[in-house]
Motif scaffolding. Sequence first.
Motif, PDB file in Angstrom:
ATOM      1  N   UNK A 104      49.682 133.019 -18.051  1.00  0.00           N
ATOM      2  CA  UNK A 104      50.371 131.752 -18.290  1.00  0.00           C
ATOM      3  C   UNK A 104      50.732 131.079 -16.969  1.00  0.00           C
ATOM      4  N   UNK A 105      51.194 131.856 -15.989  1.00  0.00           N
ATOM      5  CA  UNK A 105      51.531 131.308 -14.681  1.00  0.00           C
ATOM      6  C   UNK A 105      50.281 130.800 -13.969  1.00  0.00           C
ATOM      7  N   UNK A 106      49.174 131.549 -14.072  1.00  0.00           N
ATOM      8  CA  UNK A 106      47.941 131.153 -13.399  1.00  0.00           C
ATOM      9  C   UNK A 106      47.421 129.830 -13.948  1.00  0.00           C
ATOM     10  N   UNK A 120      47.691 122.031  -9.609  1.00  0.00           N
ATOM     11  CA  UNK A 120      46.893 121.800  -8.412  1.00  0.00           C
ATOM     12  C   UNK A 120      45.846 120.707  -8.614  1.00  0.00           C
ATOM     13  N   UNK A 121      45.256 120.649  -9.768  1.00  0.00           N
ATOM     14  CA  UNK A 121      44.239 119.611 -10.004  1.00  0.00           C
ATOM     15  C   UNK A 121      44.840 118.344 -10.618  1.00  0.00           C
ATOM     16  N   UNK A 122      46.188 118.261 -10.642  1.00  0.00           N
ATOM     17  CA  UNK A 122      46.925 117.061 -11.073  1.00  0.00           C
ATOM     18  C   UNK A 122      46.632 116.653 -12.523  1.00  0.00           C
ATOM     19  N   UNK A 123      46.122 117.577 -13.286  1.00  0.00           N
ATOM     20  CA  UNK A 123      45.838 117.290 -14.692  1.00  0.00           C
ATOM     21  C   UNK A 123      44.679 116.355 -14.932  1.00  0.00           C
ATOM     22  N   UNK A 124      43.904 116.079 -13.894  1.00  0.00           N
ATOM     23  CA  UNK A 124      42.785 115.133 -14.043  1.00  0.00           C
ATOM     24  C   UNK A 124      41.693 115.681 -14.962  1.00  0.00           C
TER      25      UNK A 124
END
Length: 243
Positions: free
Chosen positions: A190-192, A199-203
């Motif tokens: 879940x943390x990963x 990190x990928x900003x949800x894009x």
Amino acid sequence: MYLLKPLYFQLPVVTKHSLSHSILEKNSLNLATKSSKWHYCMQVHSHLDLSDYEVLTFFDTKYVKVIIIYVHTYVYYLLHALKIRRKALRNSKLIKQYLFKKETYREMAALLVKPRASEVLTAYLKQCNEPPWTSYFVKQADVVNDQFGKSHFNWPLDTGANYHILRTGCFPYLKYHCTKRPHQNLDIENLFFGLLKVLNLGIPTFFYGLSATALISHTEYVILKNKTIPIYFLYEEDKGSFH
């Protein structure tokens, strides 16, 4: 309806010494032609006895009939207006009685309050008789996102079954992938997944949701107590299949 012109006429002040039958007839005809809708003829009587400076009045019986017609019409429309008002008041009372019922507020609350996404998840798994796996989308506008921040977690049912849930937000949907497995510690996973989305900003998930709007081909409905929520699939699933 034409407005009724004055029904009481006064002729000029005249005396019997200066009044002739021709003048009386002329004045009478002028009075009779004042109405554009009805033409009434005056009958001039030659035996009129007028005293000095006596005012000559005209009030024919036909005008009385016209008065009766207009009074009847006025009363009719007045009663009609009162009837409409009485009906409106009766309807307003019925509306008030409906609004003051507790059931009404419950119905309104059911329409306004959205169910939680976790409720839809539980209801759908039970509705499908706890399938080995399933994957669906639900619109964010239809539910309350009470599982925000969770990406991989256990979801136990009151029947004893447990599901591993992979969840992500992909506008305008929430995506759920459910697999029936025993309970495990999924905190690291879940943390990963959470860090990866940050990190990928949800894009990637955003474009995944946009592409899903074109790829969705099947819709089912989850029945709750007060609402029916649609859920969406890329294709129709075989609920008992393991693949």
